[in-house]
Design a protein around this motif. Structure first.
Motif, PDB file in Angstrom:
ATOM      1  N   ALA A   1      26.354   2.477  20.724  1.00  0.00           N
ATOM      2  CA  ALA A   1      27.209   3.380  20.137  1.00  0.00           C
ATOM      3  C   ALA A   1      26.347   4.594  19.463  1.00  0.00           C
ATOM      4  CB  ALA A   1      27.738   2.645  18.838  1.00  0.00           C
ATOM      5  N   ASP A   2      24.975   4.225  19.149  1.00  0.00           N
ATOM      6  CA  ASP A   2      24.060   5.127  18.319  1.00  0.00           C
ATOM      7  C   ASP A   2      23.804   6.345  19.672  1.00  0.00           C
ATOM      8  OD1 ASP A   2      24.105   4.128  15.885  1.00  0.00           O
ATOM      9  OD2 ASP A   2      22.369   2.898  16.252  1.00  0.00           O
ATOM     10  N   LEU A   3      23.641   5.715  20.779  1.00  0.00           N
ATOM     11  CA  LEU A   3      23.074   6.695  21.744  1.00  0.00           C
ATOM     12  C   LEU A   3      24.115   7.733  22.148  1.00  0.00           C
ATOM     13  CD1 LEU A   3      21.197   7.364  23.872  1.00  0.00           C
ATOM     14  CD2 LEU A   3      22.386   5.764  25.551  1.00  0.00           C
ATOM     15  N   ARG A   4      25.724   7.133  22.248  1.00  0.00           N
ATOM     16  CA  ARG A   4      26.738   8.186  22.114  1.00  0.00           C
ATOM     17  C   ARG A   4      26.841   9.035  21.343  1.00  0.00           C
ATOM     18  NH1 ARG A   4      29.455   3.497  23.883  1.00  0.00           N
ATOM     19  NH2 ARG A   4      30.415   3.230  21.741  1.00  0.00           N
ATOM     20  N   MET A   5      26.648   8.541  20.066  1.00  0.00           N
ATOM     21  CA  MET A   5      26.829   9.820  18.883  1.00  0.00           C
ATOM     22  C   MET A   5      25.655  10.956  18.887  1.00  0.00           C
ATOM     23  SD  MET A   5      29.426   9.189  17.081  1.00  0.00           S
ATOM     24  CE  MET A   5      28.919   9.910  15.533  1.00  0.00           C
ATOM     25  N   THR A   6      24.369  10.275  19.308  1.00  0.00           N
ATOM     26  CA  THR A   6      23.200  11.115  19.404  1.00  0.00           C
ATOM     27  C   THR A   6      23.486  12.141  20.521  1.00  0.00           C
ATOM     28  OG1 THR A   6      21.634   9.625  18.860  1.00  0.00           O
ATOM     29  CG2 THR A   6      20.756  11.348  19.979  1.00  0.00           C
ATOM     30  N   LYS A   7      23.896  11.929  21.814  1.00  0.00           N
ATOM     31  CA  LYS A   7      24.244  12.846  22.572  1.00  0.00           C
ATOM     32  C   LYS A   7      25.462  13.771  22.295  1.00  0.00           C
ATOM     33  CE  LYS A   7      23.037   9.995  26.727  1.00  0.00           C
ATOM     34  NZ  LYS A   7      23.446   9.104  27.833  1.00  0.00           N
ATOM     35  N   LYS A   8      26.359  13.396  21.443  1.00  0.00           N
ATOM     36  CA  LYS A   8      27.449  14.184  21.061  1.00  0.00           C
ATOM     37  C   LYS A   8      26.645  15.110  20.115  1.00  0.00           C
ATOM     38  CE  LYS A   8      31.555  11.327  21.283  1.00  0.00           C
ATOM     39  NZ  LYS A   8      32.862  10.755  20.449  1.00  0.00           N
ATOM     40  N   GLU A   9      25.825  14.764  19.299  1.00  0.00           N
ATOM     41  CA  GLU A   9      25.280  15.684  18.478  1.00  0.00           C
ATOM     42  C   GLU A   9      24.418  16.868  18.973  1.00  0.00           C
ATOM     43  OE1 GLU A   9      22.314  16.010  14.359  1.00  0.00           O
ATOM     44  OE2 GLU A   9      22.916  13.875  15.096  1.00  0.00           O
ATOM     45  N   ILE A  10      23.625  16.402  20.089  1.00  0.00           N
ATOM     46  CA  ILE A  10      22.701  17.135  21.151  1.00  0.00           C
ATOM     47  C   ILE A  10      23.918  18.391  21.712  1.00  0.00           C
ATOM     48  CG2 ILE A  10      21.606  17.297  23.205  1.00  0.00           C
ATOM     49  CD1 ILE A  10      20.373  14.783  22.294  1.00  0.00           C
TER      50      ILE A  10
ATOM     51  N   ALA B   1       9.156  17.498  34.933  1.00  0.00           N
ATOM     52  CA  ALA B   1       8.628  16.874  33.641  1.00  0.00           C
ATOM     53  C   ALA B   1       9.905  17.179  32.604  1.00  0.00           C
ATOM     54  CB  ALA B   1       7.452  17.741  33.196  1.00  0.00           C
ATOM     55  N   ARG B   2       9.828  16.213  31.778  1.00  0.00           N
ATOM     56  CA  ARG B   2      10.965  16.470  30.685  1.00  0.00           C
ATOM     57  C   ARG B   2      10.864  17.812  30.068  1.00  0.00           C
ATOM     58  NH1 ARG B   2      12.050  15.631  25.251  1.00  0.00           N
ATOM     59  NH2 ARG B   2       9.929  14.789  24.925  1.00  0.00           N
ATOM     60  N   THR B   3      11.973  18.553  29.690  1.00  0.00           N
ATOM     61  CA  THR B   3      11.804  19.900  29.407  1.00  0.00           C
ATOM     62  C   THR B   3      12.745  19.791  27.937  1.00  0.00           C
ATOM     63  OG1 THR B   3      12.205  20.939  31.567  1.00  0.00           O
ATOM     64  CG2 THR B   3      12.562  22.379  29.597  1.00  0.00           C
ATOM     65  N   ALA B   4      11.936  19.902  26.937  1.00  0.00           N
ATOM     66  CA  ALA B   4      12.275  19.650  25.583  1.00  0.00           C
ATOM     67  C   ALA B   4      12.684  21.043  25.026  1.00  0.00           C
ATOM     68  CB  ALA B   4      11.226  19.282  24.777  1.00  0.00           C
ATOM     69  N   LYS B   5      13.904  21.587  25.551  1.00  0.00           N
ATOM     70  CA  LYS B   5      14.039  22.922  25.229  1.00  0.00           C
ATOM     71  C   LYS B   5      15.691  22.971  25.141  1.00  0.00           C
ATOM     72  CE  LYS B   5      10.875  25.825  23.854  1.00  0.00           C
ATOM     73  NZ  LYS B   5      10.615  26.289  22.568  1.00  0.00           N
ATOM     74  N   PRO B   6      16.514  23.641  24.298  1.00  0.00           N
ATOM     75  CA  PRO B   6      17.876  23.547  24.480  1.00  0.00           C
ATOM     76  C   PRO B   6      18.481  24.364  25.664  1.00  0.00           C
ATOM     77  CG  PRO B   6      17.051  24.111  22.388  1.00  0.00           C
ATOM     78  CD  PRO B   6      15.900  23.986  23.041  1.00  0.00           C
TER      79      PRO B   6
ATOM     80  N   ILE C   1      15.204  18.703  19.378  1.00  0.00           N
ATOM     81  CA  ILE C   1      13.998  17.937  20.298  1.00  0.00           C
ATOM     82  C   ILE C   1      13.885  16.618  19.697  1.00  0.00           C
ATOM     83  CG2 ILE C   1      11.411  18.077  20.212  1.00  0.00           C
ATOM     84  CD1 ILE C   1      11.656  21.010  20.383  1.00  0.00           C
ATOM     85  N   GLU C   2      14.116  16.432  18.239  1.00  0.00           N
ATOM     86  CA  GLU C   2      13.873  14.985  17.741  1.00  0.00           C
ATOM     87  C   GLU C   2      15.063  14.089  18.397  1.00  0.00           C
ATOM     88  OE1 GLU C   2      14.674  15.270  13.440  1.00  0.00           O
ATOM     89  OE2 GLU C   2      12.650  16.346  13.087  1.00  0.00           O
ATOM     90  N   LEU C   3      16.273  14.508  18.461  1.00  0.00           N
ATOM     91  CA  LEU C   3      17.436  13.830  19.141  1.00  0.00           C
ATOM     92  C   LEU C   3      17.197  13.392  20.504  1.00  0.00           C
ATOM     93  CD1 LEU C   3      20.469  15.537  17.436  1.00  0.00           C
ATOM     94  CD2 LEU C   3      19.220  13.263  17.081  1.00  0.00           C
ATOM     95  N   SER C   4      16.538  14.375  21.255  1.00  0.00           N
ATOM     96  CA  SER C   4      16.047  14.347  22.730  1.00  0.00           C
ATOM     97  C   SER C   4      15.080  13.302  22.980  1.00  0.00           C
ATOM     98  CB  SER C   4      15.751  15.729  23.272  1.00  0.00           C
ATOM     99  OG  SER C   4      16.839  16.759  23.423  1.00  0.00           O
ATOM    100  N   GLU C   5      14.140  13.229  21.949  1.00  0.00           N
ATOM    101  CA  GLU C   5      13.170  12.364  22.188  1.00  0.00           C
ATOM    102  C   GLU C   5      13.860  10.874  21.861  1.00  0.00           C
ATOM    103  OE1 GLU C   5      10.263  13.682  19.355  1.00  0.00           O
ATOM    104  OE2 GLU C   5       9.316  14.935  20.845  1.00  0.00           O
TER     105      GLU C   5
END
Length: 374
Positions: free
Chosen positions: A303-312, A26-31, A366-370
């Motif tokens: 491009a947005d996906l790369r930026m989001t992953k970097k922020e995570i 299951a997806r684990t929404a935890k750092p 969590i918001e970014l992961s979703e």
């Protein structure tokens, strides 16, 4: 007694954590740093049960043949509930059955127990099969309402082997959460949840080799459920479970099936796969009703996906540093002059501030992961 109770609680907690780590995906929404901390806690904890050992024990009790449902269909008048069901149930299997209300789950269980006769096809049972169902009606307790709990259990069996250990009925009652006072209580005075636990215990003491649980979570709180799950972990037989409780299904069964459009479908992806199938069914039904295909869900650009992953990744690093800082502050507090209240207050305030910052970052994580998973 308090120390023993706390020890049992901690052992069960580690066991549950180990299951969550090793169990159904299951997806684990935890750092990541929190996941690493949990993994470190349970790294030496064995799985909740040994499926190979339990299957060997079940085979010894059942033989190789349990129940074979061969090209079976069931109709009630003009209503065809099940069709072309092919299900070969083996010794020691732990299977969860999913499906919406009214699709035929109880009918399927009835084929296993013999309560339902197939309209077409045939059902073949092994010679040594002894099927017992944990029902919602509490039939096992109807004639013992005035008897004490300990007397009811003691009449059935003087000992029971669970997890390779021989236990007395009193020890089994204690394992299911009964106090000494409750063991002397008349059955009629028990709460609904306590009656359900006693019902399960009486069924296990009867030593069936195929156990069917039909919506077993009614009247059970989380502590009672945990005790039941822990006891079933060492039960050496074939287990079939129908339930809407996702956690229970994933916790006590090793595979899942679903009844969809009258057919029995294996779910290699577990409950998640079933939920996806249901969602697709609902979407197709909605499309058919409206006469138009659903709009395609817009996702992130590359491009947005790369930026989001970097922020995570950046948040992960910040959270790890903050966690280390909190640990260091706790050491400072422990070593600080305990009579210096202003100094202790300053250190405690610093911990609180960092914890609040961590909470905000975790929400953002969590918001970014979703977004990434959508």
């Amino acid at each position: 007694m308090s120390a023993a109770t706390e020890s049992k609680r901690k052992n069960l907690m580690r066991k549950e954590l180990a299951w969550l780590r090793r169990g159904a995906p299951a997806r684990t929404a935890k750092p990541k740093f929190r996941i690493d901390a949990a993994n470190q806690l349970i790294e030496n904890e064995p799985p909740p049960r040994d499926p190979i050992e339990l299957k060997q024990m079940a085979t010894a009790r059942l033989g190789k043949d349990v129940v074979d449902i061969l090209d079976v269909g069931v109709s009630y008048g003009d209503n065809e509930v099940l069709r072309h069901i092919e299900w070969r149930i083996g010794p020691g299997e732990r299977t969860g059955v999913l499906g919406a209300n009214g699709v035929g789950k109880s009918t399927l269980l009835g084929l296993v127990t013999g309560a339902v006769t197939p309209t077409t096809g045939r059902v073949k049972r092994g010679k040594t099969v002894k099927v017992v169902t944990l029902t919602q009606e509490l039939d096992e307790l109807k004639d013992v309402g005035s008897d004490r709990v300990s007397d009811v259990v003691g009449r059935q069996r003087t000992s029971y082997v669970s997890g390779g250990k021989e236990m007395t009925p009193s020890q089994l009652l204690e394992r299911l959460g009964f106090s000494n006072a409750q063991m002397s209580t008349p059955v009629r005075d028990l709460s609904g949840g306590q009656k359900r636990r006693l019902q399960l215990l009486l069924i296990l003491l009867d030593e069936p080799n195929v156990l069917v649980l039909d919506e077993p979570t009614n009247d059970l709180d989380t502590d009672m459920l945990a005790a039941m799950e822990d006891l079933l972990d060492s039960w050496p037989g074939t287990l079939l479970v129908v339930s809407h409780d996702r956690y229970l299904l994933e916790r006590i069964t090793d595979q899942q099936y679903a009844i969809i459009d009258g057919h029995l479908r294996h779910l290699p992806g577990g409950v998640d796969q079933y939920l996806r199938l249901r969602k697709e069914q609902d979407a197709h039904a909605a499309d058919a009703a409206s006469g138009a295909p659903a709009a395609k869900k817009a996702g992130l650009s590359s491009a947005d996906l790369r930026m989001t992953k970097k922020e995570i990744a950046s948040i992960d690093r910040k959270l790890a540093k903050m966690s280390a800082r909190i640990d260091a502050l706790h050491v400072e507090i422990a070593e600080h002059d305990q009579s210096d209240f202003p100094g202790l207050s300053t250190l405690t305030a610093a911990v609180t501030t960092i914890e609040e910052q961590m909470s905000e970052l975790e929400h953002r994580w969590i918001e970014l992961s979703e977004l990434v998973d959508s």
